[in-house]
Design an enzyme around this catalytic site. Sequence first.
Site, PDB file in Angstrom:
ATOM      1  N   ARG A  69       0.823  -1.209   0.000  1.00 28.14           N
ATOM      2  CA  ARG A  69       0.000   0.000   0.000  1.00 28.14           C
ATOM      3  C   ARG A  69       0.858   1.260   0.000  1.00 28.14           C
ATOM      4  NH1 ARG A  69      -3.197  -1.299   4.963  1.00 28.14           N
ATOM      5  NH2 ARG A  69      -2.241  -3.353   4.935  1.00 28.14           N
ATOM      6  N   GLU A 106       1.380  -6.200  13.208  1.00 28.78           N
ATOM      7  CA  GLU A 106       0.218  -6.424  14.071  1.00 28.78           C
ATOM      8  C   GLU A 106      -0.323  -7.837  13.916  1.00 28.78           C
ATOM      9  OE1 GLU A 106      -2.919  -3.701  13.200  1.00 28.78           O
ATOM     10  OE2 GLU A 106      -4.077  -4.239  14.969  1.00 28.78           O
TER      11      GLU A 106
HETATM   12  O1  LIG Z   1       3.385  -0.616  11.781  1.00 27.07           O
HETATM   13  P1  LIG Z   1       3.241  -2.065  11.414  1.00 27.07           P
HETATM   14  O2  LIG Z   1       2.693  -2.894  12.535  1.00 27.07           O
HETATM   15  O3  LIG Z   1       4.471  -2.634  10.835  1.00 27.07           O
HETATM   16  O4  LIG Z   1       2.109  -2.152  10.298  1.00 27.07           O
HETATM   17  C1  LIG Z   1       2.007  -1.267   9.236  1.00 27.07           C
HETATM   18  C2  LIG Z   1       2.213  -1.967   7.932  1.00 27.07           C
HETATM   19  O5  LIG Z   1       1.205  -2.983   7.765  1.00 27.07           O
HETATM   20  C3  LIG Z   1       0.579  -2.816   6.492  1.00 27.07           C
HETATM   21  O6  LIG Z   1       1.255  -3.509   5.501  1.00 27.07           O
HETATM   22  P2  LIG Z   1       1.137  -5.071   5.239  1.00 27.07           P
HETATM   23  O7  LIG Z   1       2.397  -5.733   5.692  1.00 27.07           O
HETATM   24  O8  LIG Z   1      -0.150  -5.575   5.818  1.00 27.07           O
HETATM   25  O9  LIG Z   1       1.181  -5.187   3.690  1.00 27.07           O
HETATM   26  P3  LIG Z   1       0.348  -4.650   2.434  1.00 27.07           P
HETATM   27  O10 LIG Z   1       0.638  -3.179   2.314  1.00 27.07           O
HETATM   28  O11 LIG Z   1       0.959  -5.444   1.371  1.00 27.07           O
HETATM   29  O12 LIG Z   1      -1.123  -4.901   2.642  1.00 27.07           O
HETATM   30  C4  LIG Z   1       0.694  -1.339   6.239  1.00 27.07           C
HETATM   31  O13 LIG Z   1       0.563  -1.026   4.866  1.00 27.07           O
HETATM   32  C5  LIG Z   1       2.049  -1.004   6.786  1.00 27.07           C
HETATM   33  O14 LIG Z   1       3.079  -1.232   5.835  1.00 27.07           O
HETATM   34  N1  LIG Z   2      -5.283  -2.157  11.470  1.00 26.96           N
HETATM   35  C1  LIG Z   2      -4.686  -1.993  10.295  1.00 26.96           C
HETATM   36  N2  LIG Z   2      -5.364  -1.526   9.227  1.00 26.96           N
HETATM   37  C2  LIG Z   2      -4.750  -1.355   8.037  1.00 26.96           C
HETATM   38  N3  LIG Z   2      -3.471  -1.632   7.837  1.00 26.96           N
HETATM   39  C3  LIG Z   2      -2.750  -2.090   8.863  1.00 26.96           C
HETATM   40  N4  LIG Z   2      -1.457  -2.446   8.966  1.00 26.96           N
HETATM   41  C4  LIG Z   2      -1.238  -2.851  10.215  1.00 26.96           C
HETATM   42  N5  LIG Z   2      -2.344  -2.778  10.953  1.00 26.96           N
HETATM   43  C5  LIG Z   2      -3.311  -2.296  10.128  1.00 26.96           C
END
Ligand SMILES: O=P(O)(O)OC[C@H]1O[C@H](OP(=O)(O)OP(=O)(O)O)[C@H](O)[C@@H]1O
Ligand SMILES: Nc1ncnc2[nH]cnc12
Length: 185
Positions: A69, A106
């Site tokens: 994202r 998370e």
């Molecule tokens: O602060 P944190 O606990 O590290 O979480 C935040 C990260 O989690 C999500 O990515 P995700 O790894 O879910 O991947 P995506 O963007 O591919 O959906 C979001 O886009 C951040 O990069």
């Molecule tokens: N609660 C949440 N919603 C969207 N993106 C996330 N990445 C980590 N935690 C998230």
Amino acid sequence: MTSTSITDATRELLLSRIRDVPDYPKPGVLFKDITPLLADPAAFTALTDFLAELCVRHGATKIVGLEARGFILAAPVAVRAGLGFVPVRKAGKLPGATLGQAYELEYGTAEIEIHAEDLSAGDRVMVIDDVLATGGTAEASLELVRRAGAQVAGVSVLMELGFLSGRARLEAGLRDAPLEALITL
Ligand SMILES: O=P(O)(O)OC[C@H]1O[C@H](OP(=O)(O)OP(=O)(O)O)[C@H](O)[C@@H]1O
Ligand SMILES: Nc1ncnc2[nH]cnc12
């Protein structure tokens, strides 16, 4: 440190385009879905314009976007700011010589990588992502930026989930660089 000066109207617009999805991708997680914001050109433009302004204000020379994202936000911001874009990808996706860093988020664990040759000693890097949750992803990306030999100009996110304390976790990694969150929830 936060020095954001987004208008209340822009913040309200962005907030109104973030959808809450309970129990996704796991029970107990309230997922913040940005796809409605991306589908609204006024909101998406306001967001990328403001992030580009932050990059210029903080003297960035490169933009690092975090898969997946973060890519969606960071690429138009890089173009708008007239700066190069460097992807930080999940492990195994970059074809060249990489630096890698494992981290926890998370809802699981992961490893991210960067092409070391994309950054150099003179670079000041702004890391851009959609969400700061536990801070694990951003923290790992700061490690990669520094291991690649560059300086950190800051971290900018659309939204910070304050109850997960990512800001505190990032403090050491940021040193004196700013963490900009347009929305704190
Ligand atoms: O602060 P944190 O606990 O590290 O979480 C935040 C990260 O989690 C999500 O990515 P995700 O790894 O879910 O991947 P995506 O963007 O591919 O959906 C979001 O886009 C951040 O990069
Ligand atoms: N609660 C949440 N919603 C969207 N993106 C996330 N990445 C980590 N935690 C998230």
